[in-house]
Design a protein around this motif. Structure first.
Motif, PDB file in Angstrom:
ATOM      1  N   TYR A  48       0.965  -1.265   0.024  1.00  0.00           N
ATOM      2  CA  TYR A  48       0.045  -0.065   0.063  1.00  0.00           C
ATOM      3  C   TYR A  48       0.715   1.249  -0.048  1.00  0.00           C
ATOM      4  CZ  TYR A  48       0.258  -1.101   4.961  1.00  0.00           C
ATOM      5  OH  TYR A  48       0.732  -1.726   6.313  1.00  0.00           O
ATOM      6  N   GLU A  49       2.148   1.231   0.611  1.00  0.00           N
ATOM      7  CA  GLU A  49       2.987   2.367   0.501  1.00  0.00           C
ATOM      8  C   GLU A  49       3.346   2.757  -0.863  1.00  0.00           C
ATOM      9  OE1 GLU A  49       5.950   1.983   3.433  1.00  0.00           O
ATOM     10  OE2 GLU A  49       4.679   2.140   5.108  1.00  0.00           O
ATOM     11  N   PHE A  68       4.487   8.105   6.191  1.00  0.00           N
ATOM     12  CA  PHE A  68       3.398   7.284   6.538  1.00  0.00           C
ATOM     13  C   PHE A  68       3.150   7.132   8.097  1.00  0.00           C
ATOM     14  CE2 PHE A  68       4.538   5.806   2.289  1.00  0.00           C
ATOM     15  CZ  PHE A  68       3.228   5.843   1.859  1.00  0.00           C
ATOM     16  N   LEU A  69       1.937   7.558   8.556  1.00  0.00           N
ATOM     17  CA  LEU A  69       1.450   7.639   9.998  1.00  0.00           C
ATOM     18  C   LEU A  69       0.905   6.120  10.523  1.00  0.00           C
ATOM     19  CD1 LEU A  69      -0.333  11.020   9.540  1.00  0.00           C
ATOM     20  CD2 LEU A  69       2.113  10.480  10.242  1.00  0.00           C
ATOM     21  N   PRO A  70       1.081   6.081  11.679  1.00  0.00           N
ATOM     22  CA  PRO A  70       0.456   4.802  12.462  1.00  0.00           C
ATOM     23  C   PRO A  70      -1.068   4.915  12.238  1.00  0.00           C
ATOM     24  CG  PRO A  70       1.654   6.159  14.033  1.00  0.00           C
ATOM     25  CD  PRO A  70       1.657   6.588  12.956  1.00  0.00           C
ATOM     26  N   GLY A  71      -1.532   3.749  12.420  1.00  0.00           N
ATOM     27  CA  GLY A  71      -2.888   3.550  12.066  1.00  0.00           C
ATOM     28  C   GLY A  71      -3.517   2.938  10.781  1.00  0.00           C
ATOM     29  N   THR A  72      -2.608   2.595   9.898  1.00  0.00           N
ATOM     30  CA  THR A  72      -3.007   1.693   8.702  1.00  0.00           C
ATOM     31  C   THR A  72      -3.892   0.458   9.296  1.00  0.00           C
ATOM     32  OG1 THR A  72      -1.184   2.371   7.544  1.00  0.00           O
ATOM     33  CG2 THR A  72      -2.114   0.410   6.825  1.00  0.00           C
ATOM     34  N   TYR A  74      -6.585  -2.748   7.642  1.00  0.00           N
ATOM     35  CA  TYR A  74      -7.487  -3.264   6.802  1.00  0.00           C
ATOM     36  C   TYR A  74      -8.811  -3.081   6.911  1.00  0.00           C
ATOM     37  CZ  TYR A  74      -8.795  -7.086   3.195  1.00  0.00           C
ATOM     38  OH  TYR A  74      -9.330  -7.522   2.149  1.00  0.00           O
ATOM     39  N   ALA A  75      -9.630  -2.095   6.146  1.00  0.00           N
ATOM     40  CA  ALA A  75     -10.833  -1.492   6.477  1.00  0.00           C
ATOM     41  C   ALA A  75     -11.897  -2.341   5.992  1.00  0.00           C
ATOM     42  CB  ALA A  75     -10.950  -0.160   5.935  1.00  0.00           C
ATOM     43  N   ALA A  76     -11.916  -3.091   5.267  1.00  0.00           N
ATOM     44  CA  ALA A  76     -12.907  -3.756   4.551  1.00  0.00           C
ATOM     45  C   ALA A  76     -12.606  -4.920   3.749  1.00  0.00           C
ATOM     46  CB  ALA A  76     -13.967  -2.963   3.941  1.00  0.00           C
ATOM     47  N   PRO A  77     -13.258  -5.876   3.198  1.00  0.00           N
ATOM     48  CA  PRO A  77     -12.758  -7.067   2.479  1.00  0.00           C
ATOM     49  C   PRO A  77     -12.247  -6.558   0.951  1.00  0.00           C
ATOM     50  CG  PRO A  77     -14.810  -7.678   3.214  1.00  0.00           C
ATOM     51  CD  PRO A  77     -14.773  -6.104   3.658  1.00  0.00           C
ATOM     52  N   LEU A  78     -12.252  -5.145   0.922  1.00  0.00           N
ATOM     53  CA  LEU A  78     -11.598  -4.739  -0.305  1.00  0.00           C
ATOM     54  C   LEU A  78     -10.664  -3.535  -0.417  1.00  0.00           C
ATOM     55  CD1 LEU A  78     -15.095  -4.312  -1.991  1.00  0.00           C
ATOM     56  CD2 LEU A  78     -13.439  -6.228  -2.109  1.00  0.00           C
ATOM     57  N   TYR A  79     -10.360  -3.026   0.781  1.00  0.00           N
ATOM     58  CA  TYR A  79      -9.547  -2.051   0.982  1.00  0.00           C
ATOM     59  C   TYR A  79      -8.580  -1.635   1.996  1.00  0.00           C
ATOM     60  CZ  TYR A  79     -12.622   0.982   3.179  1.00  0.00           C
ATOM     61  OH  TYR A  79     -13.858   1.524   3.931  1.00  0.00           O
ATOM     62  N   TRP A  80      -7.500  -1.147   2.079  1.00  0.00           N
ATOM     63  CA  TRP A  80      -6.651  -0.708   3.094  1.00  0.00           C
ATOM     64  C   TRP A  80      -6.884   0.838   3.494  1.00  0.00           C
ATOM     65  CZ3 TRP A  80      -3.396  -3.232   6.347  1.00  0.00           C
ATOM     66  CH2 TRP A  80      -3.124  -4.674   6.016  1.00  0.00           C
ATOM     67  N   TYR A  81      -7.043   1.149   4.495  1.00  0.00           N
ATOM     68  CA  TYR A  81      -6.919   2.648   5.066  1.00  0.00           C
ATOM     69  C   TYR A  81      -5.512   2.889   5.500  1.00  0.00           C
ATOM     70  CZ  TYR A  81      -7.845   6.906   7.771  1.00  0.00           C
ATOM     71  OH  TYR A  81      -7.931   8.186   8.381  1.00  0.00           O
ATOM     72  N   VAL A  82      -4.946   3.920   4.747  1.00  0.00           N
ATOM     73  CA  VAL A  82      -3.472   4.158   4.937  1.00  0.00           C
ATOM     74  C   VAL A  82      -3.456   5.991   5.274  1.00  0.00           C
ATOM     75  CG1 VAL A  82      -1.087   4.140   3.980  1.00  0.00           C
ATOM     76  CG2 VAL A  82      -2.913   2.616   3.291  1.00  0.00           C
ATOM     77  N   SER A  88       3.334  19.357   5.353  1.00  0.00           N
ATOM     78  CA  SER A  88       2.747  19.320   6.718  1.00  0.00           C
ATOM     79  C   SER A  88       1.238  18.892   6.582  1.00  0.00           C
ATOM     80  CB  SER A  88       2.987  20.799   7.016  1.00  0.00           C
ATOM     81  OG  SER A  88       2.268  21.705   6.140  1.00  0.00           O
ATOM     82  N   ASP A  89       0.752  18.465   5.293  1.00  0.00           N
ATOM     83  CA  ASP A  89      -0.683  18.132   5.062  1.00  0.00           C
ATOM     84  C   ASP A  89      -0.902  16.745   5.561  1.00  0.00           C
ATOM     85  OD1 ASP A  89      -1.319  20.823   4.541  1.00  0.00           O
ATOM     86  OD2 ASP A  89      -0.683  20.471   2.429  1.00  0.00           O
ATOM     87  N   LYS A  90      -2.062  16.465   6.241  1.00  0.00           N
ATOM     88  CA  LYS A  90      -2.416  15.170   6.377  1.00  0.00           C
ATOM     89  C   LYS A  90      -3.242  14.657   5.406  1.00  0.00           C
ATOM     90  CE  LYS A  90      -1.667  14.822  11.520  1.00  0.00           C
ATOM     91  NZ  LYS A  90      -2.236  14.567  12.675  1.00  0.00           N
ATOM     92  N   TYR A  91      -3.289  13.498   5.069  1.00  0.00           N
ATOM     93  CA  TYR A  91      -3.941  12.547   4.078  1.00  0.00           C
ATOM     94  C   TYR A  91      -4.446  11.202   4.537  1.00  0.00           C
ATOM     95  CZ  TYR A  91      -2.544  16.428   0.850  1.00  0.00           C
ATOM     96  OH  TYR A  91      -2.386  17.766   0.341  1.00  0.00           O
ATOM     97  N   PHE A  92      -5.142  10.759   3.874  1.00  0.00           N
ATOM     98  CA  PHE A  92      -5.314   9.205   4.067  1.00  0.00           C
ATOM     99  C   PHE A  92      -5.523   8.599   2.271  1.00  0.00           C
ATOM    100  CE2 PHE A  92      -9.672  10.857   4.328  1.00  0.00           C
ATOM    101  CZ  PHE A  92     -10.293   9.942   3.629  1.00  0.00           C
ATOM    102  N   ALA A  93      -5.225   7.534   2.339  1.00  0.00           N
ATOM    103  CA  ALA A  93      -5.490   6.920   1.133  1.00  0.00           C
ATOM    104  C   ALA A  93      -6.238   5.621   1.263  1.00  0.00           C
ATOM    105  CB  ALA A  93      -4.094   6.260   0.413  1.00  0.00           C
ATOM    106  N   LEU A  94      -7.264   5.129   0.495  1.00  0.00           N
ATOM    107  CA  LEU A  94      -8.114   3.895   0.531  1.00  0.00           C
ATOM    108  C   LEU A  94      -7.211   3.146  -0.816  1.00  0.00           C
ATOM    109  CD1 LEU A  94     -11.501   5.284   0.942  1.00  0.00           C
ATOM    110  CD2 LEU A  94     -10.036   4.306   2.589  1.00  0.00           C
ATOM    111  N   VAL A  95      -6.649   2.164  -0.526  1.00  0.00           N
ATOM    112  CA  VAL A  95      -5.996   1.130  -1.636  1.00  0.00           C
ATOM    113  C   VAL A  95      -6.632  -0.011  -1.765  1.00  0.00           C
ATOM    114  CG1 VAL A  95      -3.580   0.257  -2.227  1.00  0.00           C
ATOM    115  CG2 VAL A  95      -3.643   2.490  -0.852  1.00  0.00           C
ATOM    116  N   ASP A  96      -7.291  -0.344  -2.856  1.00  0.00           N
ATOM    117  CA  ASP A  96      -7.782  -1.668  -3.031  1.00  0.00           C
ATOM    118  C   ASP A  96      -6.765  -2.662  -3.205  1.00  0.00           C
ATOM    119  OD1 ASP A  96      -7.347  -1.587  -5.780  1.00  0.00           O
ATOM    120  OD2 ASP A  96      -9.235  -1.000  -6.331  1.00  0.00           O
ATOM    121  N   CYS A  97      -7.330  -4.009  -3.334  1.00  0.00           N
ATOM    122  CA  CYS A  97      -6.527  -4.912  -3.338  1.00  0.00           C
ATOM    123  C   CYS A  97      -5.577  -5.233  -4.712  1.00  0.00           C
ATOM    124  CB  CYS A  97      -7.240  -6.399  -3.167  1.00  0.00           C
ATOM    125  SG  CYS A  97      -7.958  -6.368  -1.306  1.00  0.00           S
ATOM    126  N   ARG A  98      -6.127  -4.441  -5.693  1.00  0.00           N
ATOM    127  CA  ARG A  98      -5.483  -4.329  -7.009  1.00  0.00           C
ATOM    128  C   ARG A  98      -4.320  -3.157  -6.927  1.00  0.00           C
ATOM    129  NH1 ARG A  98      -9.948  -5.531 -11.652  1.00  0.00           N
ATOM    130  NH2 ARG A  98     -10.098  -7.631 -11.051  1.00  0.00           N
TER     131      ARG A  98
END
Length: 108
Positions: A48-49, A68-72, A74-82, A88-98
């Motif tokens: 996912y990184e 990359f921050l702590p808190g990654t 596996y949020a569902a059967p389909l994606y990772w929350y990263v 200085s800006d915070k973001y998150f990524a939803l990364v699917d299995c592909r």
């Protein structure tokens, strides 16, 4: 034309107008549904990184300031929350299995 036929046509028209949006949404969802997405709870940080870094590289942005921050999780059967920071800006990524990715900003 008698009243029964008019009422019949009116009811049929109302049913078509009410049901058509649901049918359209269903068909669009069916078109985008993919049974081969799979699950990936065992994917490691490299998976996912690298997806996050590749997204920025494709966009012509630098990747040197991504942290990359702590808190990654596996949020569902389909994606990772990263969660991550870029500069200085915070973001998150939803990364699917592909390796598909959606970026967002936390609301907190």
């Amino acid at each position: 034309m008698d009243k029964r036929k008019i009422l019949k046509y009116f009811i049929n028209g109302v049913l078509v107008v009410c049901c058509l949006p649901f049918v359209i949404v269903f068909l669009i969802g069916l078109r985008h549904f993919d049974l081969d997405t799979g699950t990936c709870p065992d994917a490691g940080p490299q998976f996912y990184e690298s997806a996050v870094r590749e997204r920025y590289v494709r966009g012509g942005k630098t990747i040197d300031d991504i942290e990359f921050l702590p808190g990654t999780r596996y949020a569902a059967p389909l994606y990772w929350y990263v969660p991550f920071k870029k500069g200085s800006d915070k973001y998150f990524a939803l990364v699917d299995c592909r390796g598909g990715i959606e970026l967002g900003r936390p609301t907190d």
